[in-house]
Scaffold this active site. Structure first.
Site, short mmCIF file in Angstrom:
data_model
loop_
_atom_site.label_atom_id
_atom_site.label_comp_id
_atom_site.label_asym_id
_atom_site.label_seq_id
_atom_site.Cartn_x
_atom_site.Cartn_y
_atom_site.Cartn_z
N ASP A 38 0.72 -1.38 -0.09
CA ASP A 38 -0.11 -0.11 0.11
C ASP A 38 0.82 1.19 0.07
OD1 ASP A 38 -2.37 1.37 0.01
OD2 ASP A 38 -2.73 1.13 2.09
N GLY A 41 0.13 5.34 -4.41
CA GLY A 41 -0.66 6.57 -4.89
C GLY A 41 0.14 7.87 -4.09
N HIS A 55 2.58 3.26 -9.07
CA HIS A 55 2.20 1.80 -9.33
C HIS A 55 3.66 1.09 -10.01
CE1 HIS A 55 -1.68 2.21 -7.73
NE2 HIS A 55 -1.91 2.94 -8.73
N SER A 83 -7.62 -5.21 -5.04
CA SER A 83 -8.89 -5.84 -4.33
C SER A 83 -10.18 -5.77 -4.94
CB SER A 83 -9.14 -4.99 -2.99
OG SER A 83 -9.53 -3.91 -3.08
N LEU A 149 10.30 -20.54 -4.75
CA LEU A 149 9.31 -19.77 -3.86
C LEU A 149 8.10 -19.69 -4.85
CD1 LEU A 149 8.72 -17.13 -1.98
CD2 LEU A 149 9.15 -15.76 -3.98
N GLU A 225 1.10 -13.24 12.78
CA GLU A 225 1.54 -12.13 13.27
C GLU A 225 1.78 -10.87 12.18
OE1 GLU A 225 2.89 -11.80 16.32
OE2 GLU A 225 2.38 -13.92 16.68
#
Ligand code: IPE
Ligand code: IPE
Ligand code: MG
Length: 262
Positions: A38, A41, A55, A83, A149, A225
């Site tokens: 996050d 912007g 971005h 999202s 990974l 966590e």
């Protein structure tokens, strides 16, 4: 790719003073790290740039974190890229993000091959633009044989939608007689979540100072966590990741029980 002490040392050489690299316990590195990337912007706005630049800069941060996770021997990295609520953004920003996802995936396939990264995708792909979906499908098939990974990218992902979908799948099985409602337990639900068969994240990192989940992995984060940092995602680097892991390693996870190590 198997963990290599040399590659790890080289990648984490010249640490800033506040990062105690030698203090890390390499046997207790989180198996699965989830990240809410996050602040793109705001990073751009502070530079008087359009949000799109933020971005794009966020992609560089992601590449560094992927490489750092490979060097650390982390098993899975799940990143929140878009999202179900992000469709509410202006169309220009949504379009830009969708084309950035596609172009980044193509550009970074060599990285995935070189670092043995296997892609996974969380969310409803059917609602994505055709070319973005086609690119994702190509990424999935081209990296399916990789064994290092696992990089799980959440795009058009919402945790509530994910749980409702699992309920729908199980309900259909019950009405068709394939399954009895009494068989619906936590494992049955987990098997229908997008994240299956990944273990639950050990560590969640959210950047940019926000301290909320924004509909991310509500089921899977039950005992995770959480580490929140003010760093904006485009500025997040291998040292911020190391700081978060060191914080994680200082925590005592109890899972509802009592720990004998305090
Ligand atoms: C996160 O950065 C990236 C996406 C949600 C796609 P933001 O775009 O949310 O950045 P801020 O929160 O507005 O600074
Ligand atoms: C969460 O960030 C989604 C992603 C990082 C992809 P948002 O910026 O959309 O979340 P809110 O709106 O601040 O809760
Ligand atoms: Mg945001």
């Amino acid at each position: 790719m198997a963990f290599s002490q040399e590659a790890y040392k080289a990648y984490f050489a010249d640490a800033p003073d506040d990062v105690d690299v030698d203090g890390i316990d390499l046997k207790r590195v989180p198996r699965h790290i989830a990240v809410i990337m996050d602040g793109n912007g705001r990073w751009a706005q502070r530079r008087n740039l359009d949000r799109g630049y933020g971005h794009a800069a966020g992609v560089s941060a992601l590449k560094e974190v992927i490489t750092a996770c490979v060097r650390l021997g982390v098993g899975a990295l799940t990143v929140y890229a878009f999202s179900t609520e992000n469709w509410n953004r202006p169309k220009e920003e949504v379009d830009l993000l969708m084309s950035l996802f596609a172009s980044t995936l193509i550009d970074e396939l060599p990285l995935m091959h070189r670092e043995d990264v296997r892609l996974k995708y969380l969310g409803d792909m059917d609602e994505l633009p055709d070319d973005t979906r086609a690119t994702f499908e190509r990424g999935l098939s081209e990296t399916a044989d990789h064994a290092g990974l696992t990089l799980a990218v959440a795009v058009n992902y919402g945790s509530r939608a994910e749980i409702a979908r699992a309920a729908r799948i199980l309900a259909r099985r019950c009405t068709s007689g394939e399954m009895d409602p009494g068989q619906i337990d936590e494992q049955a639900i987990e098997r229908e979540l997008y994240t299956f068969p990944l273990p639950d994240p050990d560590l969640l990192i959210r950047t940019s100072g926000e301290q909320r989940l924004s509909n991310f992995l509500l089921w899977q984060l039950s005992y995770t966590e959480m580490v929140f940092t003010d760093v904006l995602w485009p500025d997040f680097d291998r040292w911020d990741l190391m700081r978060a892991i060191l914080t994680y390693q200082r925590r005592h996870r109890r899972f509802g029980g009592v720990s004998d190590d305090e």
